[in-house]
Scaffold this motif. Structure first.
Motif, PDB file in Angstrom:
ATOM      1  N   SER A 226     -22.442  22.689  15.295  1.00 59.23           N
ATOM      2  CA  SER A 226     -21.656  23.680  14.565  1.00 59.23           C
ATOM      3  C   SER A 226     -22.599  24.797  14.150  1.00 59.23           C
ATOM      4  O   SER A 226     -23.821  24.644  14.217  1.00 59.23           O
ATOM      5  N   ASP A 227     -22.031  25.913  13.733  1.00 57.90           N
ATOM      6  CA  ASP A 227     -22.826  27.082  13.365  1.00 57.90           C
ATOM      7  C   ASP A 227     -21.988  27.933  12.420  1.00 57.90           C
ATOM      8  O   ASP A 227     -20.827  28.216  12.723  1.00 57.90           O
ATOM      9  N   CYS A 228     -22.539  28.285  11.277  1.00 55.35           N
ATOM     10  CA  CYS A 228     -21.798  29.051  10.272  1.00 55.35           C
ATOM     11  C   CYS A 228     -22.794  29.815   9.414  1.00 55.35           C
ATOM     12  O   CYS A 228     -23.946  29.381   9.261  1.00 55.35           O
ATOM     13  N   GLY A 290     -21.345  37.450  18.579  1.00 53.90           N
ATOM     14  CA  GLY A 290     -21.217  35.996  18.560  1.00 53.90           C
ATOM     15  C   GLY A 290     -21.618  35.357  19.876  1.00 53.90           C
ATOM     16  O   GLY A 290     -22.047  36.028  20.819  1.00 53.90           O
ATOM     17  N   HIS A 291     -21.460  34.042  19.928  1.00 52.16           N
ATOM     18  CA  HIS A 291     -21.878  33.256  21.097  1.00 52.16           C
ATOM     19  C   HIS A 291     -21.041  31.987  21.149  1.00 52.16           C
ATOM     20  O   HIS A 291     -20.456  31.579  20.137  1.00 52.16           O
ATOM     21  N   GLY A 292     -21.032  31.352  22.306  1.00 55.84           N
ATOM     22  CA  GLY A 292     -20.353  30.072  22.429  1.00 55.84           C
ATOM     23  C   GLY A 292     -21.145  28.967  21.740  1.00 55.84           C
ATOM     24  O   GLY A 292     -22.357  29.083  21.548  1.00 55.84           O
ATOM     25  N   VAL A 297     -26.099  24.865  20.538  1.00 59.60           N
ATOM     26  CA  VAL A 297     -25.642  25.780  19.491  1.00 59.60           C
ATOM     27  C   VAL A 297     -25.547  27.214  20.015  1.00 59.60           C
ATOM     28  O   VAL A 297     -24.773  28.014  19.473  1.00 59.60           O
ATOM     29  N   HIS A 298     -26.270  27.509  21.082  1.00 60.98           N
ATOM     30  CA  HIS A 298     -26.105  28.811  21.728  1.00 60.98           C
ATOM     31  C   HIS A 298     -25.766  28.572  23.188  1.00 60.98           C
ATOM     32  O   HIS A 298     -26.603  28.112  23.951  1.00 60.98           O
ATOM     33  N   GLU A 299     -24.537  28.858  23.564  1.00 59.44           N
ATOM     34  CA  GLU A 299     -24.154  28.765  24.965  1.00 59.44           C
ATOM     35  C   GLU A 299     -23.124  29.862  25.237  1.00 59.44           C
ATOM     36  O   GLU A 299     -22.890  30.723  24.384  1.00 59.44           O
ATOM     37  N   VAL A 317     -16.319  29.916  19.940  1.00 58.44           N
ATOM     38  CA  VAL A 317     -17.287  31.006  19.761  1.00 58.44           C
ATOM     39  C   VAL A 317     -17.516  31.282  18.273  1.00 58.44           C
ATOM     40  O   VAL A 317     -16.708  30.900  17.431  1.00 58.44           O
ATOM     41  N   THR A 318     -18.612  31.961  17.987  1.00 55.39           N
ATOM     42  CA  THR A 318     -18.849  32.422  16.620  1.00 55.39           C
ATOM     43  C   THR A 318     -18.483  33.895  16.525  1.00 55.39           C
ATOM     44  O   THR A 318     -18.505  34.617  17.521  1.00 55.39           O
ATOM     45  N   VAL A 319     -18.127  34.312  15.314  1.00 56.54           N
ATOM     46  CA  VAL A 319     -17.911  35.737  15.024  1.00 56.54           C
ATOM     47  C   VAL A 319     -18.795  36.029  13.823  1.00 56.54           C
ATOM     48  O   VAL A 319     -18.522  35.562  12.724  1.00 56.54           O
ATOM     49  N   GLU A 320     -19.919  36.737  14.073  1.00 59.27           N
ATOM     50  CA  GLU A 320     -20.949  36.846  13.041  1.00 59.27           C
ATOM     51  C   GLU A 320     -21.624  38.211  12.975  1.00 59.27           C
ATOM     52  O   GLU A 320     -22.790  38.369  13.306  1.00 59.27           O
ATOM     53  N   PRO A 321     -20.857  39.209  12.516  1.00 63.33           N
ATOM     54  CA  PRO A 321     -21.511  40.504  12.334  1.00 63.33           C
ATOM     55  C   PRO A 321     -22.497  40.424  11.171  1.00 63.33           C
ATOM     56  O   PRO A 321     -22.361  39.569  10.291  1.00 63.33           O
ATOM     57  N   ILE A 333     -21.950  37.228   7.903  1.00 65.31           N
ATOM     58  CA  ILE A 333     -20.854  36.284   7.679  1.00 65.31           C
ATOM     59  C   ILE A 333     -20.443  35.773   9.054  1.00 65.31           C
ATOM     60  O   ILE A 333     -20.152  36.565   9.948  1.00 65.31           O
ATOM     61  N   GLU A 334     -20.465  34.462   9.205  1.00 64.26           N
ATOM     62  CA  GLU A 334     -20.226  33.866  10.526  1.00 64.26           C
ATOM     63  C   GLU A 334     -19.196  32.756  10.437  1.00 64.26           C
ATOM     64  O   GLU A 334     -19.336  31.832   9.635  1.00 64.26           O
ATOM     65  N   ASP A 335     -18.168  32.850  11.257  1.00 68.63           N
ATOM     66  CA  ASP A 335     -17.193  31.765  11.402  1.00 68.63           C
ATOM     67  C   ASP A 335     -17.296  31.175  12.798  1.00 68.63           C
ATOM     68  O   ASP A 335     -17.645  31.868  13.762  1.00 68.63           O
TER      69      ASP A 335
HETATM   70 ZN    ZN Z   1     -24.486  31.850  15.477  1.00 72.00          ZN
END
Ligand code: ZN
Ligand code: ZN
Length: 358
Positions: A226-228, A290-292, A297-299, A317-321, A333-335
């Motif tokens: 996971s990643d947040c 973001g990334h998959g 954790v990074h794909e 995917v992550t959304v992390e501006p 902030i990353e979801d």
């Molecule tokens: Zn990330």
């Protein structure tokens, strides 16, 4: 969970006019076969399911691989893999050029029969891995829930007055206590101006009152990551810092709203980037949106200016501006989100309105 995967690879090989694929990158081996050991490789193709490991994994591989795999035990995996290849008729054997070293490639070339042509074919398994099966999404969701609960416990012990390093170690320990294999990457805890480094390493420096603290963390559970990221305030903060926070929050919401099947990663990235650029912070958002996330954790796919892959149901995917103003402040902030048939579902559960944690 893995039963259909060799057939998916075989189908992808037909599209590339390959007969067989040599899979040696361990994460790909795991995805393909279910094997979690540290030494193993597979050869797959139409009707071919060979798995090679060494004697240490004799019983583990028997437990983890289903009966469709021919298991072979050898001291030298490359030698064994090459030795079992068909020795007549032209054979095009793909190998993962992103993960096979020049040295291994040289050895493989020496070992394969003359009728076998080695073809660089990196990314085939990675492409299939991008779209998660429902069971995989559930594992990622479980990892995200565990990570969120771990952070809540850590925040309950406060931030101000502790060192960044202490908070990071606390988080790592909590994630393990709660049943994860570990963190999915070393947590980032960065306060005040240090937060302006997107990949800040936690320091032995006390977190003061009245600053922003960026925490980027994740758990590895049942093989899945996971990643947040959340950014907290340790008391009343400067108006300028609050403005940056609200800007990133707006950009994050807009980027998130754009996640659905259809657009490319580049297009989704542009939605959030436009908001940050429009506020005069273009040069302060230096990474992709973001990334998959999956076994790694990074794909793929990438949500960035280079992201050509179209979003599709099942991708996670992550959304992390982020906005990073050197010497001043950083906010990210990353979801973690899964792309669904008609939009997306957010797997991260912690609130995103600015929260004060003393
Ligand atoms: Zn990330
Ligand atoms: Zn992150």
């Amino acid at each position: 969970m893995t039963a259909q995967r060799p057939e998916s690879v075989a189908a992808a090989l037909r599209g590339r006019e390959l007969d067989l694929l040599f899979v040696s990158h361990l994460v790909n081996v795991r995805w393909l076969t279910g094997f979690t050991g540290s030494s193993g490789a597979a050869i797959v193709g139409n009707g071919t399911r060979r798995f090679v490991t060494d004697f240490r994994y004799l019983s583990q591989s028997e437990e983890q691989l289903d009966g469709s795999w021919e298991r072979e035990i050898a001291q030298d995996l490359l030698e064994q893999a090459a030795g079992g290849l068909p020795s007549n008729g032209p054979v095009r054997l793909g190998f993962d050029d992103e993960h096979v070293s020049v040295k291994q490639h040289e050895k493989l070339r020496r070992l394969v029969p003359e009728n076998v042509e080695l073809v660089a074919a990196g990314g085939i398994v990675e492409e299939l891995r991008m779209v998660k099966e429902p069971e995989e999404v559930e594992r990622i969701r479980a990892a995200a829930l565990l990570a969120d609960a771990a952070l809540e416990r850590v925040l309950g012990r406060g931030l101000a007055g502790r060192t960044e390093r202490d908070v990071a170690v606390d988080l790592e320990t909590e994630v393990r206590h709660m049943g994860a294999e570990g963190v999915s990457f070393p947590p980032i805890v960065a306060s005040g101006p240090h937060g302006a480094l997107p990949h800040a390493v936690p320091r032995d420096v006390e977190i003061p009152e009245g600053v922003l603290v960026t925490i980027d963390w994740g758990a590895q559970l049942d093989g899945y990551a996971s990643d947040c990221t959340r950014t907290y305030a340790t008391g009343a903060i400067a108006d300028a810092d609050r403005d940056v926070y609200e800007l990133v929050q707006r950009a994050q919401a807009a980027g998130l709203a754009a996640v659905r099947p259809g657009p490319t990663g580049k297009e989704v990235d542009a939605v959030a980037r436009e908001i940050i650029d429009g506020a005069g912070h273009a040069e302060h958002f230096g990474h992709g949106l973001g990334h998959g996330v999956g076994l790694e954790v990074h794909e793929g796919p990438r949500l960035s200016r280079q992201g050509e892959t179209q979003l599709a149901p099942g991708q996670v995917v992550t959304v992390e501006p982020g906005v990073y103003v050197p010497g001043s402040v950083g906010v990210r902030i990353e979801d973690l989100v899964v792309v669904t048939e008609d939009g997306h579902e957010v797997l991260s559960t912690l609130p995103k309105d600015l929260t004060i944690v003393h």
